[in-house]
Scaffold this motif. Sequence first.
Motif, PDB file in Angstrom:
ATOM      1  N   SER A  51       0.858  -1.196   0.000  1.00 18.30           N
ATOM      2  CA  SER A  51       0.000   0.000   0.000  1.00 18.30           C
ATOM      3  C   SER A  51       0.886   1.235   0.000  1.00 18.30           C
ATOM      4  O   SER A  51       1.867   1.298   0.730  1.00 18.30           O
ATOM      5  N   ARG A  52       0.527   2.200  -0.822  1.00 17.78           N
ATOM      6  CA  ARG A  52       1.305   3.435  -0.919  1.00 17.78           C
ATOM      7  C   ARG A  52       0.425   4.611  -0.523  1.00 17.78           C
ATOM      8  O   ARG A  52      -0.720   4.710  -0.961  1.00 17.78           O
ATOM      9  N   ARG A  53       0.999   5.504   0.275  1.00 17.35           N
ATOM     10  CA  ARG A  53       0.231   6.654   0.743  1.00 17.35           C
ATOM     11  C   ARG A  53       0.143   7.699  -0.363  1.00 17.35           C
ATOM     12  O   ARG A  53       1.109   7.965  -1.070  1.00 17.35           O
ATOM     13  N   LEU A  54      -1.030   8.285  -0.505  1.00 21.16           N
ATOM     14  CA  LEU A  54      -1.228   9.371  -1.452  1.00 21.16           C
ATOM     15  C   LEU A  54      -1.043  10.694  -0.726  1.00 21.16           C
ATOM     16  O   LEU A  54      -1.503  10.864   0.397  1.00 21.16           O
ATOM     17  N   LEU A  55      -0.377  11.610  -1.368  1.00 28.26           N
ATOM     18  CA  LEU A  55      -0.081  12.903  -0.773  1.00 28.26           C
ATOM     19  C   LEU A  55      -1.154  13.906  -1.190  1.00 28.26           C
ATOM     20  O   LEU A  55      -1.173  14.394  -2.312  1.00 28.26           O
ATOM     21  N   LEU A  56      -2.078  14.147  -0.280  1.00 31.06           N
ATOM     22  CA  LEU A  56      -3.190  15.071  -0.489  1.00 31.06           C
ATOM     23  C   LEU A  56      -3.327  15.986   0.720  1.00 31.06           C
ATOM     24  O   LEU A  56      -2.880  15.642   1.817  1.00 31.06           O
ATOM     25  N   HIS A  57      -3.966  17.124   0.525  1.00 25.52           N
ATOM     26  CA  HIS A  57      -4.273  18.004   1.643  1.00 25.52           C
ATOM     27  C   HIS A  57      -5.412  17.398   2.459  1.00 25.52           C
ATOM     28  O   HIS A  57      -6.232  16.639   1.947  1.00 25.52           O
ATOM     29  N   LYS A  58      -5.473  17.752   3.756  1.00 20.43           N
ATOM     30  CA  LYS A  58      -6.516  17.204   4.629  1.00 20.43           C
ATOM     31  C   LYS A  58      -7.912  17.532   4.124  1.00 20.43           C
ATOM     32  O   LYS A  58      -8.824  16.708   4.203  1.00 20.43           O
ATOM     33  N   GLN A  59      -8.074  18.730   3.603  1.00 16.34           N
ATOM     34  CA  GLN A  59      -9.377  19.133   3.085  1.00 16.34           C
ATOM     35  C   GLN A  59      -9.776  18.245   1.903  1.00 16.34           C
ATOM     36  O   GLN A  59     -10.940  17.849   1.779  1.00 16.34           O
ATOM     37  N   GLN A  60      -8.820  17.910   1.038  1.00 17.09           N
ATOM     38  CA  GLN A  60      -9.114  17.030  -0.094  1.00 17.09           C
ATOM     39  C   GLN A  60      -9.484  15.627   0.386  1.00 17.09           C
ATOM     40  O   GLN A  60     -10.410  15.000  -0.146  1.00 17.09           O
ATOM     41  N   ILE A  61      -8.781  15.143   1.414  1.00 13.93           N
ATOM     42  CA  ILE A  61      -9.072  13.808   1.953  1.00 13.93           C
ATOM     43  C   ILE A  61     -10.471  13.789   2.567  1.00 13.93           C
ATOM     44  O   ILE A  61     -11.232  12.842   2.358  1.00 13.93           O
ATOM     45  N   ARG A  62     -10.837  14.838   3.307  1.00 17.74           N
ATOM     46  CA  ARG A  62     -12.176  14.909   3.889  1.00 17.74           C
ATOM     47  C   ARG A  62     -13.255  14.945   2.807  1.00 17.74           C
ATOM     48  O   ARG A  62     -14.310  14.313   2.928  1.00 17.74           O
ATOM     49  N   GLN A  63     -12.980  15.665   1.733  1.00 12.89           N
ATOM     50  CA  GLN A  63     -13.934  15.749   0.627  1.00 12.89           C
ATOM     51  C   GLN A  63     -14.105  14.372  -0.028  1.00 12.89           C
ATOM     52  O   GLN A  63     -15.234  13.956  -0.308  1.00 12.89           O
ATOM     53  N   LEU A  64     -13.006  13.659  -0.255  1.00 11.29           N
ATOM     54  CA  LEU A  64     -13.079  12.310  -0.831  1.00 11.29           C
ATOM     55  C   LEU A  64     -13.820  11.362   0.097  1.00 11.29           C
ATOM     56  O   LEU A  64     -14.640  10.552  -0.347  1.00 11.29           O
ATOM     57  N   GLU A  65     -13.535  11.477   1.392  1.00  9.92           N
ATOM     58  CA  GLU A  65     -14.184  10.603   2.372  1.00  9.92           C
ATOM     59  C   GLU A  65     -15.693  10.826   2.390  1.00  9.92           C
ATOM     60  O   GLU A  65     -16.475   9.873   2.486  1.00  9.92           O
ATOM     61  N   ALA A  66     -16.125  12.080   2.266  1.00 10.49           N
ATOM     62  CA  ALA A  66     -17.553  12.387   2.242  1.00 10.49           C
ATOM     63  C   ALA A  66     -18.217  11.811   0.993  1.00 10.49           C
ATOM     64  O   ALA A  66     -19.340  11.300   1.063  1.00 10.49           O
TER      65      ALA A  66
END
Length: 154
Positions: free
Chosen positions: A84-99
Amino acid sequence: MPKKKKVVNDALATNRKARHDYNIGETMEAGLELTGTEIKSIRAGRITIADGFVQIRNGQAWLDNVNISPFEQGNQFNHEPLRSRRLLLHKQQIRQLEAEVSQKGKTIIPLKVYIKRGFAKVLIGVATGKHNYDKRETLKRRDQERDLQRALKR
Protein backbone atom coordinates in the motif's frame (compact mmCIF):
# COMPACT_ATOMS: atom_id res chain seq x y z
CA MET A 1 10.92 36.94 -26.13
CA PRO A 2 11.56 33.71 -24.16
CA LYS A 3 10.40 30.46 -25.66
CA LYS A 4 7.54 28.68 -23.96
CA LYS A 5 8.36 25.27 -22.62
CA LYS A 6 6.39 22.49 -24.22
CA VAL A 7 4.40 20.71 -21.53
CA VAL A 8 4.26 17.00 -22.22
CA ASN A 9 1.85 15.10 -19.98
CA ASP A 10 2.62 11.56 -21.10
CA ALA A 11 0.93 8.95 -18.98
CA LEU A 12 3.19 6.11 -17.88
CA ALA A 13 0.18 3.96 -17.01
CA THR A 14 -3.50 4.41 -17.75
CA ASN A 15 -6.52 2.57 -16.44
CA ARG A 16 -8.34 2.06 -19.74
CA LYS A 17 -10.85 -0.30 -18.14
CA ALA A 18 -12.01 2.41 -15.71
CA ARG A 19 -14.01 4.51 -18.17
CA HIS A 20 -15.71 1.34 -19.44
CA ASP A 21 -16.64 -0.06 -16.03
CA TYR A 22 -17.34 3.17 -14.12
CA ASN A 23 -18.92 6.59 -14.49
CA ILE A 24 -16.13 8.95 -13.45
CA GLY A 25 -17.17 12.02 -11.47
CA GLU A 26 -14.70 14.39 -9.88
CA THR A 27 -10.98 13.85 -10.57
CA MET A 28 -8.04 14.95 -8.46
CA GLU A 29 -4.26 14.88 -8.77
CA ALA A 30 -2.32 13.26 -5.92
CA GLY A 31 1.35 12.68 -5.24
CA LEU A 32 2.73 9.23 -4.45
CA GLU A 33 4.91 8.47 -1.45
CA LEU A 34 7.51 6.09 -2.86
CA THR A 35 10.46 4.24 -1.33
CA GLY A 36 13.72 2.96 -2.70
CA THR A 37 13.74 2.00 -6.35
CA GLU A 38 10.01 2.47 -7.01
CA ILE A 39 10.45 5.72 -8.96
CA LYS A 40 12.95 4.05 -11.28
CA SER A 41 10.45 1.29 -12.06
CA ILE A 42 7.70 3.85 -12.64
CA ARG A 43 9.89 5.86 -15.02
CA ALA A 44 10.56 2.63 -16.91
CA GLY A 45 6.78 2.17 -17.23
CA ARG A 46 6.65 -1.00 -15.12
CA ILE A 47 3.47 -0.16 -13.24
CA THR A 48 -0.02 -1.67 -13.46
CA ILE A 49 -2.99 0.26 -12.08
CA ALA A 50 -5.89 -1.66 -13.67
CA ASP A 51 -6.99 -3.35 -10.42
CA GLY A 52 -6.04 -0.49 -8.10
CA PHE A 53 -8.29 1.40 -5.70
CA VAL A 54 -7.97 4.07 -3.02
CA GLN A 55 -9.01 3.68 0.63
CA ILE A 56 -9.25 6.33 3.33
CA ARG A 57 -7.77 4.97 6.58
CA ASN A 58 -7.02 7.02 9.72
CA GLY A 59 -7.37 10.32 7.88
CA GLN A 60 -4.94 9.32 5.12
CA ALA A 61 -5.49 8.14 1.56
CA TRP A 62 -3.86 4.83 0.58
CA LEU A 63 -3.40 3.41 -2.91
CA ASP A 64 -3.91 -0.36 -2.79
CA ASN A 65 -3.50 -3.23 -5.25
CA VAL A 66 -1.21 -1.33 -7.64
CA ASN A 67 1.72 -3.37 -8.91
CA ILE A 68 5.08 -1.63 -9.33
CA SER A 69 7.52 -4.26 -10.56
CA PRO A 70 10.87 -4.55 -8.76
CA PHE A 71 13.70 -2.61 -10.38
CA GLU A 72 15.89 -5.00 -12.35
CA GLN A 73 19.21 -3.42 -11.32
CA GLY A 74 18.13 -3.09 -7.71
CA ASN A 75 19.66 -5.36 -5.09
CA GLN A 76 18.49 -6.11 -1.56
CA PHE A 77 17.02 -2.61 -1.35
CA ASN A 78 14.24 -3.42 -3.83
CA HIS A 79 10.63 -2.76 -2.85
CA GLU A 80 7.56 -4.90 -2.27
CA PRO A 81 5.55 -4.86 -5.56
CA LEU A 82 1.99 -4.83 -4.13
CA ARG A 83 2.42 -2.79 -0.95
CA SER A 84 0.00 0.00 0.00
CA ARG A 85 1.31 3.44 -0.92
CA ARG A 86 0.23 6.65 0.74
CA LEU A 87 -1.23 9.37 -1.45
CA LEU A 88 -0.08 12.90 -0.77
CA LEU A 89 -3.19 15.07 -0.49
CA HIS A 90 -4.27 18.00 1.64
CA LYS A 91 -6.52 17.20 4.63
CA GLN A 92 -9.38 19.13 3.08
CA GLN A 93 -9.11 17.03 -0.09
CA ILE A 94 -9.07 13.81 1.95
CA ARG A 95 -12.18 14.91 3.89
CA GLN A 96 -13.93 15.75 0.63
CA LEU A 97 -13.08 12.31 -0.83
CA GLU A 98 -14.18 10.60 2.37
CA ALA A 99 -17.55 12.39 2.24
CA GLU A 100 -18.11 11.33 -1.37
CA VAL A 101 -17.13 7.70 -0.78
CA SER A 102 -19.48 7.44 2.22
CA GLN A 103 -22.36 7.48 -0.28
CA LYS A 104 -23.46 4.04 -1.41
CA GLY A 105 -21.95 2.72 -4.62
CA LYS A 106 -19.05 5.18 -4.89
CA THR A 107 -15.36 4.31 -4.91
CA ILE A 108 -12.07 6.00 -5.71
CA ILE A 109 -9.96 4.56 -8.51
CA PRO A 110 -6.63 5.57 -10.11
CA LEU A 111 -7.03 6.73 -13.72
CA LYS A 112 -3.45 7.39 -14.77
CA VAL A 113 0.10 7.74 -13.47
CA TYR A 114 2.50 10.32 -14.88
CA ILE A 115 5.64 12.30 -14.02
CA LYS A 116 5.22 16.02 -13.36
CA ARG A 117 8.29 18.16 -12.63
CA GLY A 118 10.22 15.05 -11.54
CA PHE A 119 7.55 13.71 -9.19
CA ALA A 120 5.22 10.76 -9.72
CA LYS A 121 1.56 11.83 -9.74
CA VAL A 122 -1.66 9.83 -9.84
CA LEU A 123 -4.92 11.09 -11.28
CA ILE A 124 -7.69 9.63 -9.11
CA GLY A 125 -11.41 9.80 -9.72
CA VAL A 126 -14.57 9.24 -7.72
CA ALA A 127 -16.48 6.57 -9.61
CA THR A 128 -19.81 4.79 -9.57
CA GLY A 129 -20.15 1.37 -11.16
CA LYS A 130 -21.97 0.91 -14.45
CA HIS A 131 -24.51 -1.80 -15.12
CA ASN A 132 -24.20 -4.01 -18.19
CA TYR A 133 -26.95 -2.12 -20.01
CA ASP A 134 -25.09 1.16 -19.39
CA LYS A 135 -21.92 -0.33 -20.89
CA ARG A 136 -23.83 -1.48 -23.99
CA GLU A 137 -25.39 1.98 -24.34
CA THR A 138 -21.97 3.63 -24.14
CA LEU A 139 -20.56 1.31 -26.81
CA LYS A 140 -23.58 1.94 -29.06
CA ARG A 141 -23.23 5.73 -28.68
CA ARG A 142 -19.49 5.57 -29.41
CA ASP A 143 -20.11 3.53 -32.60
CA GLN A 144 -22.76 6.01 -33.76
CA GLU A 145 -20.40 8.95 -33.22
CA ARG A 146 -17.63 7.15 -35.11
CA ASP A 147 -19.97 6.45 -38.05
CA LEU A 148 -21.10 10.07 -38.05
CA GLN A 149 -17.49 11.32 -38.12
CA ARG A 150 -16.72 8.98 -41.03
CA ALA A 151 -19.75 10.25 -42.94
CA LEU A 152 -18.75 13.90 -42.35
CA LYS A 153 -15.19 13.19 -43.43
CA ARG A 154 -16.34 12.03 -46.89
